[in-house]
Design a protein around this motif. Sequence first.
Motif, PDB file in Angstrom:
ATOM      1  N   GLN A  63       0.834  -1.205   0.000  1.00  0.00           N
ATOM      2  CA  GLN A  63       0.000   0.000   0.000  1.00  0.00           C
ATOM      3  C   GLN A  63       0.871   1.258   0.000  1.00  0.00           C
ATOM      4  O   GLN A  63       0.575   2.224  -0.708  1.00  0.00           O
ATOM      5  CB  GLN A  63      -0.960   0.006   1.199  1.00  0.00           C
ATOM      6  CG  GLN A  63      -2.001  -1.096   1.166  1.00  0.00           C
ATOM      7  CD  GLN A  63      -2.915  -1.030  -0.049  1.00  0.00           C
ATOM      8  OE1 GLN A  63      -3.190   0.034  -0.581  1.00  0.00           O
ATOM      9  NE2 GLN A  63      -3.376  -2.199  -0.491  1.00  0.00           N
ATOM     10  N   VAL A  64       1.948   1.252   0.766  1.00  0.00           N
ATOM     11  CA  VAL A  64       2.872   2.389   0.795  1.00  0.00           C
ATOM     12  C   VAL A  64       3.507   2.569  -0.586  1.00  0.00           C
ATOM     13  O   VAL A  64       3.643   3.693  -1.076  1.00  0.00           O
ATOM     14  CB  VAL A  64       3.951   2.193   1.897  1.00  0.00           C
ATOM     15  CG1 VAL A  64       5.080   3.193   1.756  1.00  0.00           C
ATOM     16  CG2 VAL A  64       3.319   2.256   3.272  1.00  0.00           C
ATOM     17  N   TRP A  65       3.905   1.482  -1.208  1.00  0.00           N
ATOM     18  CA  TRP A  65       4.492   1.543  -2.539  1.00  0.00           C
ATOM     19  C   TRP A  65       3.509   2.140  -3.543  1.00  0.00           C
ATOM     20  O   TRP A  65       3.885   2.954  -4.387  1.00  0.00           O
ATOM     21  CB  TRP A  65       4.922   0.139  -2.976  1.00  0.00           C
ATOM     22  CG  TRP A  65       5.498   0.078  -4.357  1.00  0.00           C
ATOM     23  CD1 TRP A  65       6.767   0.392  -4.729  1.00  0.00           C
ATOM     24  CD2 TRP A  65       4.818  -0.311  -5.552  1.00  0.00           C
ATOM     25  NE1 TRP A  65       6.915   0.219  -6.082  1.00  0.00           N
ATOM     26  CE2 TRP A  65       5.727  -0.213  -6.619  1.00  0.00           C
ATOM     27  CE3 TRP A  65       3.524  -0.736  -5.817  1.00  0.00           C
ATOM     28  CZ2 TRP A  65       5.400  -0.538  -7.924  1.00  0.00           C
ATOM     29  CZ3 TRP A  65       3.190  -1.045  -7.122  1.00  0.00           C
ATOM     30  CH2 TRP A  65       4.121  -0.943  -8.166  1.00  0.00           C
ATOM     31  N   LEU A  66       2.230   1.728  -3.449  1.00  0.00           N
ATOM     32  CA  LEU A  66       1.210   2.284  -4.337  1.00  0.00           C
ATOM     33  C   LEU A  66       1.089   3.796  -4.173  1.00  0.00           C
ATOM     34  O   LEU A  66       0.997   4.532  -5.148  1.00  0.00           O
ATOM     35  CB  LEU A  66      -0.155   1.644  -4.063  1.00  0.00           C
ATOM     36  CG  LEU A  66      -0.427   0.281  -4.676  1.00  0.00           C
ATOM     37  CD1 LEU A  66      -1.801  -0.221  -4.250  1.00  0.00           C
ATOM     38  CD2 LEU A  66      -0.331   0.319  -6.182  1.00  0.00           C
ATOM     39  N   GLU A  67       1.099   4.254  -2.937  1.00  0.00           N
ATOM     40  CA  GLU A  67       0.949   5.683  -2.660  1.00  0.00           C
ATOM     41  C   GLU A  67       2.183   6.496  -3.068  1.00  0.00           C
ATOM     42  O   GLU A  67       2.078   7.669  -3.370  1.00  0.00           O
ATOM     43  CB  GLU A  67       0.652   5.916  -1.172  1.00  0.00           C
ATOM     44  CG  GLU A  67      -0.667   5.325  -0.709  1.00  0.00           C
ATOM     45  CD  GLU A  67      -1.866   5.850  -1.478  1.00  0.00           C
ATOM     46  OE1 GLU A  67      -1.920   7.065  -1.759  1.00  0.00           O
ATOM     47  OE2 GLU A  67      -2.748   5.034  -1.819  1.00  0.00           O
ATOM     48  N   ASN A  68       3.332   5.880  -3.089  1.00  0.00           N
ATOM     49  CA  ASN A  68       4.584   6.580  -3.398  1.00  0.00           C
ATOM     50  C   ASN A  68       5.077   6.308  -4.817  1.00  0.00           C
ATOM     51  O   ASN A  68       6.268   6.104  -5.050  1.00  0.00           O
ATOM     52  CB  ASN A  68       5.675   6.193  -2.394  1.00  0.00           C
ATOM     53  CG  ASN A  68       5.351   6.678  -1.006  1.00  0.00           C
ATOM     54  OD1 ASN A  68       4.785   7.758  -0.837  1.00  0.00           O
ATOM     55  ND2 ASN A  68       5.681   5.878  -0.013  1.00  0.00           N
ATOM     56  N   GLY A  69       4.163   6.305  -5.785  1.00  0.00           N
ATOM     57  CA  GLY A  69       4.568   6.166  -7.173  1.00  0.00           C
ATOM     58  C   GLY A  69       4.212   4.845  -7.819  1.00  0.00           C
ATOM     59  O   GLY A  69       4.386   4.682  -9.028  1.00  0.00           O
ATOM     60  N   GLY A  70       3.732   3.908  -7.058  1.00  0.00           N
ATOM     61  CA  GLY A  70       3.385   2.606  -7.624  1.00  0.00           C
ATOM     62  C   GLY A  70       2.228   2.671  -8.607  1.00  0.00           C
ATOM     63  O   GLY A  70       2.228   2.000  -9.634  1.00  0.00           O
ATOM     64  N   LYS A  71       1.233   3.501  -8.283  1.00  0.00           N
ATOM     65  CA  LYS A  71       0.079   3.626  -9.178  1.00  0.00           C
ATOM     66  C   LYS A  71       0.511   4.162 -10.538  1.00  0.00           C
ATOM     67  O   LYS A  71       0.036   3.700 -11.574  1.00  0.00           O
ATOM     68  CB  LYS A  71      -0.976   4.547  -8.560  1.00  0.00           C
ATOM     69  CG  LYS A  71      -1.710   3.923  -7.399  1.00  0.00           C
ATOM     70  CD  LYS A  71      -2.751   4.876  -6.839  1.00  0.00           C
ATOM     71  CE  LYS A  71      -3.413   4.252  -5.618  1.00  0.00           C
ATOM     72  NZ  LYS A  71      -4.375   5.168  -4.991  1.00  0.00           N
ATOM     73  N   GLU A  72       1.416   5.134 -10.535  1.00  0.00           N
ATOM     74  CA  GLU A  72       1.903   5.691 -11.790  1.00  0.00           C
ATOM     75  C   GLU A  72       2.667   4.646 -12.597  1.00  0.00           C
ATOM     76  O   GLU A  72       2.564   4.579 -13.817  1.00  0.00           O
ATOM     77  CB  GLU A  72       2.796   6.915 -11.535  1.00  0.00           C
ATOM     78  CG  GLU A  72       2.059   8.123 -11.012  1.00  0.00           C
ATOM     79  CD  GLU A  72       1.747   8.065  -9.519  1.00  0.00           C
ATOM     80  OE1 GLU A  72       2.379   7.255  -8.789  1.00  0.00           O
ATOM     81  OE2 GLU A  72       0.852   8.800  -9.083  1.00  0.00           O
ATOM     82  N   LYS A  73       3.434   3.822 -11.889  1.00  0.00           N
ATOM     83  CA  LYS A  73       4.186   2.774 -12.570  1.00  0.00           C
ATOM     84  C   LYS A  73       3.230   1.774 -13.225  1.00  0.00           C
ATOM     85  O   LYS A  73       3.439   1.368 -14.365  1.00  0.00           O
ATOM     86  CB  LYS A  73       5.104   2.058 -11.575  1.00  0.00           C
ATOM     87  CG  LYS A  73       5.988   1.023 -12.217  1.00  0.00           C
ATOM     88  CD  LYS A  73       6.963   0.429 -11.240  1.00  0.00           C
ATOM     89  CE  LYS A  73       7.841  -0.589 -11.933  1.00  0.00           C
ATOM     90  NZ  LYS A  73       8.799  -1.194 -11.048  1.00  0.00           N
ATOM     91  N   ILE A  74       2.165   1.424 -12.524  1.00  0.00           N
ATOM     92  CA  ILE A  74       1.178   0.495 -13.078  1.00  0.00           C
ATOM     93  C   ILE A  74       0.487   1.125 -14.287  1.00  0.00           C
ATOM     94  O   ILE A  74       0.277   0.478 -15.304  1.00  0.00           O
ATOM     95  CB  ILE A  74       0.150   0.092 -12.000  1.00  0.00           C
ATOM     96  CG1 ILE A  74       0.834  -0.750 -10.920  1.00  0.00           C
ATOM     97  CG2 ILE A  74      -1.016  -0.670 -12.614  1.00  0.00           C
ATOM     98  CD1 ILE A  74      -0.029  -1.018  -9.707  1.00  0.00           C
ATOM     99  N   THR A  75       0.149   2.409 -14.177  1.00  0.00           N
ATOM    100  CA  THR A  75      -0.497   3.116 -15.280  1.00  0.00           C
ATOM    101  C   THR A  75       0.410   3.155 -16.506  1.00  0.00           C
ATOM    102  O   THR A  75      -0.036   2.906 -17.630  1.00  0.00           O
ATOM    103  CB  THR A  75      -0.880   4.551 -14.855  1.00  0.00           C
ATOM    104  OG1 THR A  75      -1.734   4.474 -13.722  1.00  0.00           O
ATOM    105  CG2 THR A  75      -1.567   5.302 -15.962  1.00  0.00           C
ATOM    106  N   CYS A  76       1.666   3.471 -16.314  1.00  0.00           N
ATOM    107  CA  CYS A  76       2.625   3.512 -17.427  1.00  0.00           C
ATOM    108  C   CYS A  76       2.776   2.142 -18.069  1.00  0.00           C
ATOM    109  O   CYS A  76       2.849   2.019 -19.296  1.00  0.00           O
ATOM    110  CB  CYS A  76       3.983   4.011 -16.955  1.00  0.00           C
ATOM    111  SG  CYS A  76       3.992   5.761 -16.557  1.00  0.00           S
TER     112      CYS A  76
END
Length: 190
Positions: A63-76
């Motif tokens: 969850q911390v990883w998602l909040e700190n840029g993980g969502k953007e990485k998944i989107t890319c």
Amino acid sequence: MDSISIEILKIVSEFSPVNTAQLVQVLGCSKRKVLAGLADLRVAGRIFTKIPLGHFSSEAAYQVWLENGGKEKITCHGRAAAARSNLTKARRNNTIPCRTIALLSSQGPLRAIDIARALDVPYNTLSGQLSTMVTRGQVIRTGRAGKSLYSLAPGVELEQGAATPVNGIFAECRNSAAMQRVLSVYGVRS
């Protein structure tokens, strides 16, 4: 806990997310041993795995990883996959049958040699494709051998963005009330 599991836990805690291939490379052991160590750690609740991202030290770390840029990485990653998919579709639309249908729909009946010249493909390659298209009912051949004209079969068109030619007659038949009754008997919905 064995030594492989301890090493996996150290690596995942420090560098998460880490995928299985990276663990195999860093640890220098077989994939089977790494998978067994991961399974033991997962059962013990010491790691959290999110496929296809990799392994995390816990769900909270994920969850911390998602909040700190993980969502953007998944989107890319998703955008890159969509771009690859669009490129594949474009390649499929550049096939000889698709190009032949587009040519015949715009210029009408043509001889095979004229189609080959217009598409800039060898005649021998085109003749095999045309035979297949005649068999499938996409193209109609009229005339005698050597002087045949090829034209588009009624109801065949290249849909916008479609990867393959579509037979309009088939679609019309498939969507008819009679066909819907037949398909409902077999439990098929369209």
